[in-house]
Design a protein around this motif. Structure first.
Motif, short mmCIF file in Angstrom:
data_model
loop_
_atom_site.label_atom_id
_atom_site.label_comp_id
_atom_site.label_asym_id
_atom_site.label_seq_id
_atom_site.Cartn_x
_atom_site.Cartn_y
_atom_site.Cartn_z
N PHE A 1 6.82 -6.85 -11.96
CA PHE A 1 7.44 -7.47 -10.79
C PHE A 1 8.58 -6.60 -10.28
N TRP A 2 9.44 -6.15 -11.18
CA TRP A 2 10.61 -5.38 -10.74
C TRP A 2 10.24 -3.96 -10.32
N PHE A 3 9.21 -3.38 -10.94
CA PHE A 3 8.77 -2.07 -10.48
C PHE A 3 8.15 -2.15 -9.07
N GLY A 4 7.59 -3.29 -8.71
CA GLY A 4 6.92 -3.41 -7.42
C GLY A 4 7.83 -3.73 -6.25
N THR A 5 9.01 -4.30 -6.52
CA THR A 5 9.83 -4.79 -5.41
C THR A 5 10.27 -3.72 -4.41
N PRO A 6 10.60 -2.48 -4.80
CA PRO A 6 10.97 -1.51 -3.76
C PRO A 6 9.87 -1.27 -2.74
N PHE A 7 8.61 -1.31 -3.17
CA PHE A 7 7.51 -1.11 -2.22
C PHE A 7 7.36 -2.32 -1.31
N VAL A 8 7.51 -3.51 -1.86
CA VAL A 8 7.37 -4.72 -1.06
C VAL A 8 8.52 -4.87 -0.07
N HIS A 9 9.71 -4.42 -0.45
CA HIS A 9 10.86 -4.50 0.44
C HIS A 9 10.81 -3.44 1.54
N SER A 10 9.96 -2.44 1.38
CA SER A 10 9.90 -1.34 2.34
C SER A 10 9.28 -1.79 3.65
N GLU A 11 9.68 -1.12 4.73
CA GLU A 11 9.09 -1.34 6.04
C GLU A 11 8.02 -0.30 6.37
N ARG A 12 7.66 0.50 5.40
CA ARG A 12 6.61 1.50 5.61
C ARG A 12 5.27 0.94 5.13
N LEU A 13 4.26 1.05 5.96
CA LEU A 13 2.96 0.47 5.65
C LEU A 13 2.37 1.07 4.38
N GLU A 14 2.55 2.36 4.18
CA GLU A 14 1.99 2.98 2.97
C GLU A 14 2.61 2.41 1.70
N HIS A 15 3.87 2.02 1.79
CA HIS A 15 4.50 1.37 0.64
C HIS A 15 3.95 -0.03 0.42
N GLN A 16 3.72 -0.74 1.51
CA GLN A 16 3.13 -2.07 1.38
C GLN A 16 1.75 -1.98 0.72
N GLU A 17 1.00 -0.97 1.05
CA GLU A 17 -0.33 -0.81 0.46
C GLU A 17 -0.24 -0.49 -1.03
N ILE A 18 0.78 0.26 -1.43
CA ILE A 18 1.00 0.48 -2.86
C ILE A 18 1.36 -0.83 -3.54
N GLY A 19 2.22 -1.62 -2.88
CA GLY A 19 2.59 -2.91 -3.44
C GLY A 19 1.37 -3.80 -3.66
N ILE A 20 0.43 -3.80 -2.71
CA ILE A 20 -0.80 -4.57 -2.84
C ILE A 20 -1.60 -4.10 -4.06
N LYS A 21 -1.68 -2.78 -4.26
CA LYS A 21 -2.42 -2.23 -5.40
C LYS A 21 -1.77 -2.63 -6.72
N LEU A 22 -0.45 -2.55 -6.79
CA LEU A 22 0.25 -2.91 -8.02
C LEU A 22 0.04 -4.38 -8.35
N THR A 23 0.15 -5.23 -7.35
CA THR A 23 -0.04 -6.66 -7.56
C THR A 23 -1.46 -6.95 -8.04
N GLU A 24 -2.44 -6.27 -7.45
CA GLU A 24 -3.82 -6.49 -7.85
C GLU A 24 -4.06 -6.06 -9.30
#
Length: 315
Positions: free
Chosen positions: A164-187
């Protein structure tokens, strides 16, 4: 962005970004035995509803954040160079501590105009660190189940918190590529929990709705985490995965979080003001703070970090 010699500031980083500090942040943010079962109702309450963390770390963290604020984004060195090498046994904990320092601590400690530093400064630095660890070869990455289980004896409950804590910087980002990484980590986390528990995440059946709901994050955040005796590890993880994923539709639609426009000194773009009204001004800064930020942006300056926060913390 602040006075003093950048060279002297950079040379002092090794003295403040210490292994002891970074390990302490992990210890206080995840105050559980690595092999024990975690009460996830308690875990969620301590993140979303109360804050036992900030009072434990604020005296140690404030001087570090103020020092970092004086360097500037353009002059900021690669902060991963202050971590041990990726294959060092202490690297996962140290890397997680650095992410907590940069991404999480400002969100808890800053008030008023200081939150411009949260979203327009420290978030950028934390995302650089997050990209650095994510792009390592899989065997070197600090977030994996294998490293935490084999090297630290962590069981699944603790690793869920780590991820959870490793993923939060990507989820907080406004960059789409970071959001996509966040989706992969969550999955990946979701799949591991499903594999161990034999349960299927019920939100899988609502995948299109979750990833298409631009109003979902404010609604679910306000609803809050699962609470009570019936909260299970699986139920909490599946809810948390949904909450992480449901950030992305906002970025898909607007390319940024509209509720941060004021604190970042940005002008409205198409549809953003209507969205903010629809979510009842979720996450927006106070209008007096917005005015002050706009004045700073117009003048090309930053109000020094701590101006609105330090007097509140040490009344």
């Amino acid at each position: 962005m602040g006075g003093g010699s950048i060279t002297s500031l950079e040379s002092s980083l090794a003295d403040i970004l210490t292994p002891r500090l970074l390990a302490l942040l992990v210890k206080h943010r995840l105050p559980y035995h690595k092999a024990a079962k975690i009460n996830f109702s308690h875990f969620g309450r301590n993140i979303f509803l109360i804050d036992p963390f900030a009072p434990l770390i604020r005296e140690r963290v404030w001087p570090v954040l103020i020092t970092l604020s004086k360097i500037g984004l353009d002059g900021m060195p690669d902060l991963t160079t202050y971590l041990p090498p990726p294959l060092d046994p202490t690297f996962p904990v140290q890397c997680l501590g650095l992410l907590l320092l940069l991404d999480h601590c400002p969100r808890l400690l800053f008030r008023g105009i200081d939150h411009r530093w949260t979203y327009a400064y420290f978030s950028q630095i934390s995302q650089r660190v997050a990209e650095s660890w994510y792009n390592l070869p899989k065997g070197m990455r600090p977030d994996t189940w294998e490293r935490w289980h084999n090297d630290f004896g962590a069981e699944l409950d603790y690793w869920i918190g780590v991820r959870f804590w490793f993923g939060t910087p990507f989820v907080h980002s406004e960059r789409l590529e970071h959001q996509e990484i966040g989706i992969k980590l969550t999955e990946e986390t979701r799949t591991k929990v499903e594999e161990v528990s034999g349960e299927t995440d019920p939100y899988r059946a609502q995948r299109n709705e979750v990833l298409g709901d631009i109003y979902g994050f404010p609604r679910e955040y306000r609803r809050g985490p699962p609470q009570g005796k019936g909260v299970t590890r699986e139920g909490w993880t599946f809810w948390m995965g949904m909450l992480m994923d449901i950030h992305k539709p906002i970025i898909d639609r607007f390319g940024r979080y509209p509720y941060l426009n004021g604190i970042c000194g940005r002008e409205w773009r198409d549809g953003e003001e209507e969205w903010v009204k629809e979510v009842k001004h979720f996450g927006e800064a106070d209008q007096d703070v917005v005015r002050r930020v706009k004045d700073d942006v117009r003048l090309g300056k930053w109000t020094p970090l701590g101006s609105d926060s330090l007097s509140l913390w040490w009344k």
